[in-house]
Design a protein around this motif. Structure first.
Motif, PDB file in Angstrom:
ATOM      1  N   ARG A  32       8.398   1.333 -11.184  1.00 34.86           N
ATOM      2  CA  ARG A  32       9.743   2.098 -10.420  1.00 34.86           C
ATOM      3  C   ARG A  32       9.160   3.159  -9.642  1.00 34.86           C
ATOM      4  NH1 ARG A  32      14.582   1.170 -12.376  1.00 34.86           N
ATOM      5  NH2 ARG A  32      14.778  -0.783 -13.062  1.00 34.86           N
ATOM      6  N   ALA A  33       7.670   3.533  -9.772  1.00 37.06           N
ATOM      7  CA  ALA A  33       7.163   4.374  -8.706  1.00 37.06           C
ATOM      8  C   ALA A  33       6.649   3.678  -7.269  1.00 37.06           C
ATOM      9  CB  ALA A  33       5.649   5.089  -9.376  1.00 37.06           C
ATOM     10  N   ALA A  34       6.803   2.543  -7.076  1.00 43.31           N
ATOM     11  CA  ALA A  34       6.654   1.782  -5.795  1.00 43.31           C
ATOM     12  C   ALA A  34       7.854   1.782  -4.867  1.00 43.31           C
ATOM     13  CB  ALA A  34       6.035   0.445  -6.251  1.00 43.31           C
ATOM     14  N   TRP A  35       8.035   2.968  -4.449  1.00 39.09           N
ATOM     15  CA  TRP A  35       9.364   3.297  -3.689  1.00 39.09           C
ATOM     16  C   TRP A  35       9.008   2.387  -2.266  1.00 39.09           C
ATOM     17  CZ3 TRP A  35      13.589   4.698  -5.802  1.00 39.09           C
ATOM     18  CH2 TRP A  35      13.471   5.301  -7.013  1.00 39.09           C
ATOM     19  N   SER A  36       7.785   2.398  -1.870  1.00 45.81           N
ATOM     20  CA  SER A  36       7.511   1.634  -0.795  1.00 45.81           C
ATOM     21  C   SER A  36       8.234   0.308  -0.632  1.00 45.81           C
ATOM     22  CB  SER A  36       6.075   1.846  -0.130  1.00 45.81           C
ATOM     23  OG  SER A  36       5.752   3.188  -0.032  1.00 45.81           O
ATOM     24  N   ASN A  37       7.717  -0.404  -1.709  1.00 49.80           N
ATOM     25  CA  ASN A  37       8.350  -1.898  -1.958  1.00 49.80           C
ATOM     26  C   ASN A  37       9.821  -1.923  -1.916  1.00 49.80           C
ATOM     27  OD1 ASN A  37       5.385  -1.505  -3.601  1.00 49.80           O
ATOM     28  ND2 ASN A  37       5.612  -3.598  -2.636  1.00 49.80           N
ATOM     29  N   LEU A  38      10.411  -0.960  -2.532  1.00 46.20           N
ATOM     30  CA  LEU A  38      12.003  -0.961  -2.679  1.00 46.20           C
ATOM     31  C   LEU A  38      12.536  -0.866  -1.166  1.00 46.20           C
ATOM     32  CD1 LEU A  38      14.674  -0.919  -4.182  1.00 46.20           C
ATOM     33  CD2 LEU A  38      14.287   1.414  -4.094  1.00 46.20           C
ATOM     34  N   VAL A  39      11.853   0.169  -0.608  1.00 42.84           N
ATOM     35  CA  VAL A  39      12.396   0.319   1.002  1.00 42.84           C
ATOM     36  C   VAL A  39      12.117  -0.751   1.708  1.00 42.84           C
ATOM     37  CG1 VAL A  39      11.919   1.866   3.025  1.00 42.84           C
ATOM     38  CG2 VAL A  39      12.253   2.664   0.844  1.00 42.84           C
ATOM     39  N   ILE A  45      16.199  -7.242   3.950  1.00 38.63           N
ATOM     40  CA  ILE A  45      17.499  -7.574   3.812  1.00 38.63           C
ATOM     41  C   ILE A  45      18.267  -7.236   4.975  1.00 38.63           C
ATOM     42  CG2 ILE A  45      19.688  -7.238   2.611  1.00 38.63           C
ATOM     43  CD1 ILE A  45      17.957  -6.644   0.150  1.00 38.63           C
ATOM     44  N   GLY A  46      17.833  -6.050   5.739  1.00 38.18           N
ATOM     45  CA  GLY A  46      18.527  -5.798   7.080  1.00 38.18           C
ATOM     46  C   GLY A  46      18.392  -6.648   8.045  1.00 38.18           C
ATOM     47  N   THR A  47      16.915  -7.015   8.157  1.00 36.89           N
ATOM     48  CA  THR A  47      16.430  -8.079   9.181  1.00 36.89           C
ATOM     49  C   THR A  47      17.277  -9.430   9.000  1.00 36.89           C
ATOM     50  OG1 THR A  47      14.427  -6.754   9.262  1.00 36.89           O
ATOM     51  CG2 THR A  47      14.382  -9.132   9.981  1.00 36.89           C
ATOM     52  N   ALA A  48      17.176  -9.951   7.844  1.00 34.14           N
ATOM     53  CA  ALA A  48      17.757 -11.106   7.551  1.00 34.14           C
ATOM     54  C   ALA A  48      19.231 -10.967   7.911  1.00 34.14           C
ATOM     55  CB  ALA A  48      17.690 -11.396   6.003  1.00 34.14           C
ATOM     56  N   GLY A  49      19.932  -9.905   7.340  1.00 28.51           N
ATOM     57  CA  GLY A  49      21.415  -9.865   8.090  1.00 28.51           C
ATOM     58  C   GLY A  49      21.438  -9.737   9.650  1.00 28.51           C
ATOM     59  N   TRP A  50      20.544  -9.035  10.538  1.00 27.29           N
ATOM     60  CA  TRP A  50      20.767  -9.151  11.773  1.00 27.29           C
ATOM     61  C   TRP A  50      20.204 -10.748  12.275  1.00 27.29           C
ATOM     62  CZ3 TRP A  50      22.864  -6.946  15.526  1.00 27.29           C
ATOM     63  CH2 TRP A  50      22.386  -7.252  16.881  1.00 27.29           C
ATOM     64  N   VAL A  81      17.156   0.675  10.421  1.00 25.59           N
ATOM     65  CA  VAL A  81      16.942   1.997  10.924  1.00 25.59           C
ATOM     66  C   VAL A  81      16.519   2.947   9.796  1.00 25.59           C
ATOM     67  CG1 VAL A  81      17.532   4.271  12.096  1.00 25.59           C
ATOM     68  CG2 VAL A  81      17.890   2.093  13.196  1.00 25.59           C
ATOM     69  N   ALA A  82      17.386   3.181   8.843  1.00 22.94           N
ATOM     70  CA  ALA A  82      17.390   3.876   7.784  1.00 22.94           C
ATOM     71  C   ALA A  82      15.895   3.644   6.712  1.00 22.94           C
ATOM     72  CB  ALA A  82      18.467   3.920   6.901  1.00 22.94           C
ATOM     73  N   SER A  83      15.733   2.115   6.584  1.00 18.66           N
ATOM     74  CA  SER A  83      14.529   1.629   5.655  1.00 18.66           C
ATOM     75  C   SER A  83      13.394   2.011   6.471  1.00 18.66           C
ATOM     76  CB  SER A  83      14.896   0.169   5.557  1.00 18.66           C
ATOM     77  OG  SER A  83      15.962  -0.023   5.062  1.00 18.66           O
ATOM     78  N   LEU A  84      13.281   2.005   7.845  1.00 18.23           N
ATOM     79  CA  LEU A  84      11.962   2.215   8.921  1.00 18.23           C
ATOM     80  C   LEU A  84      11.936   3.684   8.469  1.00 18.23           C
ATOM     81  CD1 LEU A  84      12.502   0.594  12.026  1.00 18.23           C
ATOM     82  CD2 LEU A  84      10.555   0.049  10.301  1.00 18.23           C
TER      83      LEU A  84
END
Length: 618
Positions: A32-39, A45-50, A81-84
């Motif tokens: 759970r400390a690997a926040w970079s992997n979550l983002v 997911i956003g790229t797949a949606g676009w 944008v938010a994830s970047l």
């Protein structure tokens, strides 16, 4: 085959993004400390949606269908944008926070006109669809009335690029050039190219559909490669840790055995929560149960009231800068039993210098303290015997000094008796005689008081002591003996000398030892050279130096370093304890004592005593 090539490519691209998103989401779930992997997972997911939205727009059959898909595509853009922004902040640890919040806030606000004004953020209305050939398939191209809100969307993209450039440059200047190039450089390049292609398509400068997903896919690949490399390195490190875990457990057992063998108890104080963890040995030393919750105030209550402030001060000084502490104090255990504890430890600070933990070890030193006290008592007993011995040596002189005022009292009393036999006695003369009797009585009483003080057994009783009075009292004590031995006594005490901090009786004994030794050193010397002098002067700003010098033959150089050793003496009938006792007394007063041969002949014994203000502080 050509008719379905676009569908295959865009579908595979979206599937690859979703696969990477699932992998890195699992990594975050495991750590759970690997926040970079979550983002990164959200970015994929956003790229797949676009990507799905792009495929749908290229295959749209009506203007309304195209406008609806583009409206929902902006939700995917918002997520990208938010994830970047979050990924750059977490992974590169750079970028201006205010600029990131400005980009995120503006992109979030633009979702309102995207759903409420016109058909989407780009167009107030898509009026018709044109077509072009791409990879052998006809794809739709929009034509319509642009929305004025799109300018804010484009401004937001420019601000995003500025934020990414600034973060990349900061990372480069910080020295982390690998991440600056592989991650920061890749993000800037692909976002810049994707933005440029979208603007060219929107304004019709290039007759092409929206193809930002192609460039975002390159961005996902570069970022995923870097994160996967770190995940692999972390996995290899875990394996190495597993291999060395057995060795660490063995080392831990060895350390525990060493601590138990040394009879130490370990404690750790968490300053943020004011909680204390302690080993079983430490709890047993302090009288706490195994399950009892410990706090710093709880421990303070166990410390003897007279030692509590010193312990608290040592802890405060350690946490406020020194970083280490060492203290000896008494515990009052349940039942009233006293126990001496010796503790030392250090403070752990964070990167900002804020204290986090206090780690310490404690040991039962009761037996050592009892032995020290017994040795101290023995030293004071020997000092008392030494004082009695000196008084024995001075017995004849003291008897003479007492006999003089007693004889004067007797003669004055006889004279007064004769005056009273007259019918009209001279009262003024009788008053003068009585005054002389009172003076002689006080003189004899002071001699007896000095003898009584030196004969008493007592431990150190430190207080302010006037140096002039100290020197004068001892000189008066030995004056008769010096006169009988034809020795001149000289005293020179500096004016305005501050009081020292010490026990007057023990300091008198030191001076008495040194003066008597000086007079003994003059046996056999010429009458004109028989002199002992006592001087007192300031030694810097914190101490007073007192010197006792004689005009004898001095001490051989090879014996000068041993004269303070117990049982070492240069006298034929000496015990070798006087100077050793003197050193013990001076060191107990936080001073020092030494001897040196004088160039003009004889020896000078010097010792220092702390000025009252300094000594009292100790």
């Amino acid at each position: 085959m050509h008719a379905s090539l676009i569908t295959v490519i865009w579908s595979m691209s979206a599937s690859a993004c979703l696969t990477l998103a699932a992998i890195h989401l699992l990594v975050w779930c495991r750590n759970r400390a690997a926040w970079s992997n979550l983002v990164f997972s959200l970015l994929a997911i956003g790229t797949a949606g676009w990507t799905f939205c792009e495929l749908w727009m290229m295959r749209a059959e009506t203007p309304m269908e195209f406008a609806t898909v583009l409206r929902w595509g902006h939700v995917a853009v918002w997520l990208i944008v938010a994830s970047l922004l979050a990924f750059v902040h977490l992974y590169l640890e750079s970028g201006r926070s205010w600029l990131a919040w400005a980009v995120f806030g503006l992109r979030t606000l633009l979702l309102v006109p995207n759903f409420l004004v016109g058909q989407n953020l780009n167009y107030l209305e898509v009026t018709r669809l044109g077509h072009m050939r791409l990879l052998g398939e006809s794809v739709a191209l929009p034509e319509g009335v642009p929305s004025p809100w799109i300018l804010l969307g484009q401004l937001d993209l420019v601000m995003l690029i500025i934020f990414l450039l600034d973060a990349t440059v900061t990372t480069w200047r910080r020295g982390d050039r690998h991440r600056a190039l592989t991650v920061g450089g890749s993000i800037v390049f692909f976002v810049l190219v994707a933005t440029g292609q979208s603007l060219l398509a929107f304004y019709g400068i290039a007759r092409t559909p929206y193809l930002a997903s192609v460039f975002f896919l390159g961005l996902i690949a570069a970022m995923g490669f870097e994160l996967s490399g770190e995940t692999i390195r972390a996995s290899q490190l875990d394996r190495r840790l597993v291999v060395s875990e057995a060795g660490l457990r063995e080392s831990e057992e060895t350390m525990r055995l060493a601590v138990e063998g040394a009879d130490f108890g370990i404690w750790i104080r968490d300053l943020s929560r004011n909680e204390v963890w302690a080993t079983s040995k430490w709890r047993a030393l302090f009288g706490f149960a195994e399950t009892e919750r410990l706090e710093f105030n709880t421990i303070l209550e166990r410390i003897h009231p007279e030692d509590r402030d010193a312990f608290r001060l040592a802890q405060k000084q350690a946490t406020e800068g020194e970083g280490r502490y060492q203290e000896e104090y008494r515990l009052v255990l349940p039942g009233g039993k006293l126990r001496w504890i010796g503790s030392h430890g250090r403070v752990e600070f964070d990167g900002a210098g804020k204290p986090l933990l206090v780690r310490g070890v404690s040991q039962d030193i009761t037996k050592r303290k009892e032995a020290e006290q017994e040795a101290q008592n023995l030293r004071w007993e020997i000092a008392h015997v030494s004082r009695v011995t000196i008084l024995g040596q001075l017995a004849s002189a003291l008897a003479h000094e007492i006999s003089q005022p007693l004889g004067a009292i007797l003669r004055n009393a006889e004279a007064a008796e004769l005056f009273l036999q007259n019918t009209s006695p001279d009262l003024d003369e009788i008053r003068a005689i009585l005054a002389d009797i009172r003076s002689d009585d006080q003189r004899a009483g002071s001699v007896i008081d000095r003898m009584r003080g030196l004969l008493k057994r007592h431990n150190l009783d430190k207080r302010q002591v006037d140096v002039g009075g100290l020197v004068g009292g001892v000189i008066a004590f030995v004056r008769s003996d010096a006169a009988g031995r034809h020795i001149r006594l000289r005293a020179a005490v500096a004016d305005d000398l501050p009081p020292v901090y010490g026990d007057p009786v023990h300091l008198q004994q030191v001076l008495l030892n040194l003066i008597v030794n000086g007079m003994d050193a003059l046996d056999g010397a010429n009458p004109e050279d028989r002199c002992v002098s006592v001087t007192a002067s300031l030694d810097g700003t914190r101490a007073v130096e007192i010197a006792v010098s004689d005009s004898g033959c001095g001490i051989p150089a090879d014996k000068l370093t041993h004269i303070f050793d117990p049982f070492f003496t240069t006298k034929p009938d000496g015990m070798g304890m006087g100077l050793s006792i003197s050193r013990t007394i001076i060191e107990a007063h936080n001073g020092r004592i030494w001897a040196e041969n004088r160039a003009e002949g004889g020896v000078s014994f010097r010792f220092t005593l702390p000025i009252a203000q300094e000594g009292a502080a100790k």
